[in-house]
Design an enzyme around this catalytic site. Sequence first.
Site: not given
Lengths: 407, 407
Positions: A172, A242, A339, A372-373
Amino acid sequence: MRKILTTEAQSHQSGKPAGLPANSVGIVEPKSHTFPGPFKLACGRVLDEYTLVYETYGQLNADKSNGVLICHALSGHHHAAGYHSASDKRPGWWDHYIGPGKPIDTNKFFVVALNNLGGCHGSTGPTSINPETGKPWGADFPPLRARDWVHSQAQLADLLGIQQWAAVVGGSLGGMQAMRWSLEYPERLRHCVVIASAMKLSAQNIAFNETARQAITSDPDFRDGRYLEEDTLPRHGLAVARMIGHITYLSDDGLGKKFGRELRSGTFEQGVEELVEFQVQSYLRYQGDSFSGSFDPNTYILMTRALDYFDLAREYGDDPVTAFSHARSKFLLVSFTSDWRFAPERSREIADALMHANVPVTYAEVESPMGHDAFLLPNARYENIFAAYMNNVARELADSVRSEVAQ
Amino acid sequence: MRKILTTEAQSHQSGKPAGLPANSVGIVEPKSHTFPGPFKLACGRVLDEYTLVYETYGQLNADKSNGVLICHALSGHHHAAGYHSASDKRPGWWDHYIGPGKPIDTNKFFVVALNNLGGCHGSTGPTSINPETGKPWGADFPPLRARDWVHSQAQLADLLGIQQWAAVVGGSLGGMQAMRWSLEYPERLRHCVVIASAMKLSAQNIAFNETARQAITSDPDFRDGRYLEEDTLPRHGLAVARMIGHITYLSDDGLGKKFGRELRSGTFEQGVEELVEFQVQSYLRYQGDSFSGSFDPNTYILMTRALDYFDLAREYGDDPVTAFSHARSKFLLVSFTSDWRFAPERSREIADALMHANVPVTYAEVESPMGHDAFLLPNARYENIFAAYMNNVARELADSVRSEVAQ
């Protein structure tokens, strides 16, 4: 990780306290160094000095050629692997990928992970004291670009006596730093590992970041960024920020598989007035709340701005091929199918540019439902590719040592 | 729309004030009706009475068979077409699709658009006075489901003498109401037009809605929903909520084409300290700010909850085919290729269920880069499909009138 801790809680590894997994780097201790300035930033401002907090795992070899630098993402820090104490419940954020026998094998590499400049885990940043005012920097901390991080990381390399990294690795925002390394210090890294990253953000990426920043700055407790001085904290704004981020880290499918439309409380039966709550709601709220108790809002703003500003090829006539023609390292690129924050398409653009610039590149698009994680999570194919590539990096090192001995 | 106004500003249409486009329904005036209760809601609570604000365009025919009901989405209202005064700068929200010669042709249909119960544009909702307390309802207004809207819309149909709608039409949350109509009152609509909608939200959809609600409720000015009583307004929270929504209405590509990474202010040159601002940032902030000055935060919460709760087949054993086997109308479904909020896949699920339930359905997947917002925007293929379908609806009506005359 907790599962591993539990199942191996009775085992005792030599050199490691009881209760830690066999393939952990064990107990680690953060180090800290204050670099004398002046340190000129991309924005034009100058820091008189700055501190970086970092951890190292494994042993630096005799010719100091086996260093691997880990660049962290938006909310990361220096604690990438191992535990801070035997009773520590969670290991570092990338523990699954760093350790003895793991893809970044600490039996072979000397791994360096730091908290970036501008961070909130001990390195100089918005929560530090501004020497000019004697008060916390807050929102007055200078805006940073990825290149500022790369320059400060190069000073850390100097400190450690590492002239050339075996690899600079990041996911990232960390991948952006790795790419910037390949252009700013082409001779100082042999390999560049860029995972789930992009050469620049899309308008949608920027839009999400801007919304997150608005959530923070419009919280009345933000006080123009001087909340530390005024003893407030924009907790609610940071929690919403968040939550926004978190949705974009996960895939639609992943969220669906994890939570579906399962209820945590309430019922849909007619005649019941109680509010229905879906599991995904309480999960997100928990994520937001726990983050807002442990992260600095000004740092969040600073990090998202650095993401927005990053544009690998801007100074190279907006041509990524021209940009990468300055690189001297080999590249591993990894992306994940679900992602949508940094989609595989973004990694393919990097791969294309590298190939056109005649830079050796290995590109893997890994099937994963985790969005994405995925770059942080267990995944057999990802682990195999990552391990195979890093094994080759280690083998190259051994070969070069042998050839030096033979000469 | 403004462009049309400008280019035709000099023309003068018979029956319309100077300055309005030829194909506009012209100047329209909202009407209001208070329905006596008791009106029992799905949550079990009862309203003693309620008011609906609505507009009508075109003429109801003799046998009252040409009524078309427009169901609005999250932030919509009764003003779907035409202008409120000759100096009005913008027409109703679906003016491009409602008017003489437009897909919903007011030369053929009697079009009814209302502000839903719980709304903030004149119909009874959180900003109305709670007769029990004499104060605004605020957050105490009962939670609503799509079926509550459908039941109140049926009372509006009764008021207008419309036993059967020629069509019930809606996009997004409006499409959910249209589908609910087909199950709650199967005999009261001949056609059901469902655009850019879904049978239920995904966990990701719910996650975005929850984050938007958190932005509102965590704003200190929300005051547990009693901001009207306390003379405050959670403007910042609502603005962030709208920004979140807005990103999900647009596609990544659409945002990219519209804004790219173009700068509004600042520069990327080294040595300049000023903060860089991308155009997409100021656009989103403007959208958020202007919305928060014109929409009620409690209504926003109520509407997003109704979206979350909607699950077409819940009471039919979670089987959409069983659900739709109760429908007696024909269906038009439209989806848009770049809509990631209610992706084409969600419409295909509806089409599949309808086909398996032997319900006649026309499904069109329309190419558009505009994301979910496409259902509101000009698009030649969408317009053609919509117009062709509605022409058939009108022809059916004429045929049935002729066959009645012949009998």
